[in-house]
Design an enzyme around this catalytic site. Structure first.
Site, short mmCIF file in Angstrom:
data_model
loop_
_atom_site.label_atom_id
_atom_site.label_comp_id
_atom_site.label_asym_id
_atom_site.label_seq_id
_atom_site.Cartn_x
_atom_site.Cartn_y
_atom_site.Cartn_z
N ALA A 100 0.82 -1.21 0.00
CA ALA A 100 0.00 0.00 0.00
C ALA A 100 0.86 1.27 0.00
CB ALA A 100 -0.93 -0.02 1.19
N HIS A 101 0.20 2.39 -0.05
CA HIS A 101 0.90 3.68 -0.16
C HIS A 101 1.86 3.94 1.01
CE1 HIS A 101 -2.99 5.69 1.63
NE2 HIS A 101 -2.63 4.66 2.31
#
Lengths: 357, 357, 357
Positions: free
Chosen positions: A247-248
């Protein structure tokens, strides 16, 4: 084409230490039972027993050392053993020798590819059918981009990368040298970030990048999201399997391995050389110490300050988790034993009460 | 280009309530330590302490209110604070202001795109290289379809949608306005339905659709399967992360968020405003009450009739699950204590028996 | 176009056994409440009660047999019931009758497709826009390859396969007849195998293949990795759902079903007719007995020598796992009871000690 076992031994810095110098046509598994068993070479991991060689029909093996006992050697009479420091590594090197990866030597852009005018190729590059390379893409020499792959605006690929067919890399990402990405993988999609506005979700624009360092390999259909403000980073030499999700803003260290279907929520940091089994999940905003290992299917909810072998959900020391797996199966029994204890105690007290009367 | 802090405050309905009216060049994270710390704007969530601003090197913040205590204010001397009702929302709005999404204003169909003759564009649309739009597709104005995307027969896209590169949308699906779909996502594949015919599996044809309402965003490499007879539906404003799987006939309510790698089996219904963590699994044919929340890695086997915060497998009240996580680690200890109790009781009874003699 | 119920009954080897011979326009769900309820045909699973038909607004049903009791029959007066050996199978067959899958009858290679010179089509084949078929591909008659799909060098597809849009099949794979692969799926990517070289990971080249036998269907965005030395094999008639991951060297038996998001690590073998729920994980190098079933979200760490219904992590007999799910919720209570027992015993012993004085 075949090679003398002694030649192959020399190629990997080993030596033919036992048995005849056979002609070898390729590599095979220790379980091979067909024609290849006599013509092909296999290997034995150092922690395995020589009895496995005895049981195998394969005649030639890479091994870490000869059996210590004479009896064991006698039992292997007729086999050929090449000693080499790291048999698995030597096996990988010989596989690459027998099945050489075609190198990109001549510039070869498929006529169907859509390549923006200002794309810079720093050396010979192979671009397959139906690729799209947007404006500002820069691509190191020796890199191949498989059919149907998309490289977004301003993204930079290093030298000798292998982008397989059907990969999608968003704008402004950065890949180092010798990065391999398998088909169906998406690099640089927006992370999952929204501000709640009285029950409605407003998108937080993602303006960070994905930075993938040298010698990383990413499996098929994986997702590496771009950072919100800062970058998502995959460190040098790390290997990610199919369907992994990063994820980010995550930072993956160097030489980390992450097996299939694992994933981590935003801003999590994984230290160097961690080994992560299949389908492991990590919560967001946690830090995992270098050299930690996680069994398949673990769920890691908290930071891991010290290396160890962890498993289960929530992930704890593997040895304790294993005891819990056993104990939880005894719960119906414990239930009965607690009940019996209560009844016996009840009787004792009743008896005592009567005695006191 | 820079803006006065007071200008940016006005843009989001806030005001510069403390400190100098700095020139702001962009947005940054509260952890920023480089040059951006003095030139960029960050934000503080209302539930966080002003001490975090003190510790940060960033000079300008969006905050929900000024510190109540004079001492706390003094400690922030030199910082600039903009007060605004919802700092995170304001931050998202300012990110969009600094990084405006290019709007589709002119009709722009890439010459390589294969667009069936009867495709209807209801306004200017951008279609990237190597897109395929099959017969009967209808597409609202302002929509962009990224390179390599496939839109099947009879599918309708609303206005201002963003279909990123390499998306695949099967036939007869329907997307509302302002729907965003990230790369690698497949919408409308057949659900997993087979009739067993004496040990063989016969496919149940899937003739339902996928209907995605306005303002939905779907991450990368996700799968939304079409319904068998009825439709699979994603409600207005819902947000799905990467690698999420929604099986046939599911109905997702409005303003639901589903984090990465979560999935649900067929015909499950998720109420409005549910918040679902990463890697949560739902059994099929269950109903989940509106406003329910699920911790990451939960497994939901039964309908959830009332909202709450649930976790674990099977998913139960989060507070109870947390106690179980603690208790299960004590199982080896409990085992010993039960054993000791049994032994002590044995002794007592033996003693008593002797005493009775 | 409508059909007499008696005609449809004949088509599936059943008979109109109760009620009027209605005109039927299509198929619908038992929960249908609109216009279709009177014009469409539904079905009742044999294990369900006729009360469900009573509660439904649908007028016509496929059933395994008529209600045994006269009263029950009377309660269904006005409905039409077609008896047929396997109502679900008949329903699937009638869906296929009402929604016939277009057959590939004429050779139809889209002009944009890139087809290597030596590709062999063994009959009429449909190849969509922007497909790439590399050198040495061989493709059986009746097969369709959807837009944007990639077929690597030397790969063979059987007859009547349906490769949907945006599939990626690597080199040297082999698909049988009537294989269906949904969009976004990657077949034949390298498995996750590396030799550790003093903390660095060296790739083990993958020279095995993927072999997919007849009548297999694979959902969207799944990954089937190629074998390292030997092949990864999916047996005849097996069905895999979206986002399933099959690692290198796995052998899946015949007529196996694997629901969404499940995955298995390398070299695992799954026996014939196993039924695997959603999100089940299997460790590598294990063997699972034929006819085993696994509840959704199980984690299978060890070989399963005998068929049964297993669930949980680690997967054990479902009945025991269910008891554990109940017992673990009582752990806080057991804790108290153990404590109380200890206290009571303490008192008893103290009393006894006093008494002994």
């Amino acid at each position: 084409m075949t090679y003398k076992l002694s030649q192959l031994a020399a190629h990997v810095g080993g030596q033919l230490a036992f048995g005849p110098d056979r002609e070898i046509a390729g590599l095979c598994s220790i379980t091979e039972t067909g024609d290849q068993a006599s013509s092909h070479l296999s290997y034995l991991l150092p922690q395995r027993s020589f009895a496995e060689i005895q049981k195998s029909q394969v005649q030639s093996f890479l091994v870490a050392q000869l059996p210590a006992e004479l009896e064991e050697r006698d039992a292997l009479a007729g086999r050929s053993l090449v000693t080499v420091a790291n048999p698995e590594l030597a096996f990988a090197q010989l596989l690459a020798f027998f099945h050489p990866q075609p190198r990109v030597e001549a510039h070869d852009i498929h006529p169907t590819a859509v390549v923006a005018e200002d794309v810079v190729f720093e050396g010979p590059v192979r671009v397959g059918p139906f690729c799209t390379l947007e404006a500002g893409v820069r691509c190191g020499g020796g890199t191949s981009i498989g059919a149907h792959s998309y490289i977004g605006k301003g993204t930079r690929l290093g030298a000798d990368c292998r982008i397989m067919a059907s990969c999608t890399i968003y704008h402004d990402c950065e890949l180092g040298d010798r990065v391999t990405i398998h088909s169906g993988t998406t690099v640089g999609a927006d992370g999952f970030g929204y501000a709640n506005d009285k029950g409605r979700w407003t998108k937080i624009p993602h303006v960070g990048r994905v930075v993938i360092h040298d010698d990383v390999e990413i499996g098929a259909n994986a997702c590496i999201d771009r950072g919100a403000l800062q970058d998502t980073v995959i460190g040098k030499g790390s290997k990610l399997d199919d369907l992994v999700m990063i994820a980010h803003n995550c930072k993956i260290g160097e030489h980390v391995v992450i097996a299939g279907c694992s994933g981590m929520a935003g801003s999590t940091e994984i230290g160097d050389r961690c080994q992560i089994g299949g389908r492991v999940g990590f919560s967001g905003h946690i830090k995992v110490a270098a050299d930690s290992a996680f069994a398949a299917m673990s769920g890691v909810f908290r930071s891991v300050p010290a290396p160890g072998f962890y498993s289960g959900t929530p992930a704890i020391q593997h040895s304790l988790r294993n005891r819990i797996y056993i104990e939880e199966q005894r719960l119906p029994e414990y239930r009965k034993r607690i009940q019996q204890l209560e009844e016996r105690l009840e009787h004792l007290q009743e008896d005592k009460a009567k005695g006191d009367d």
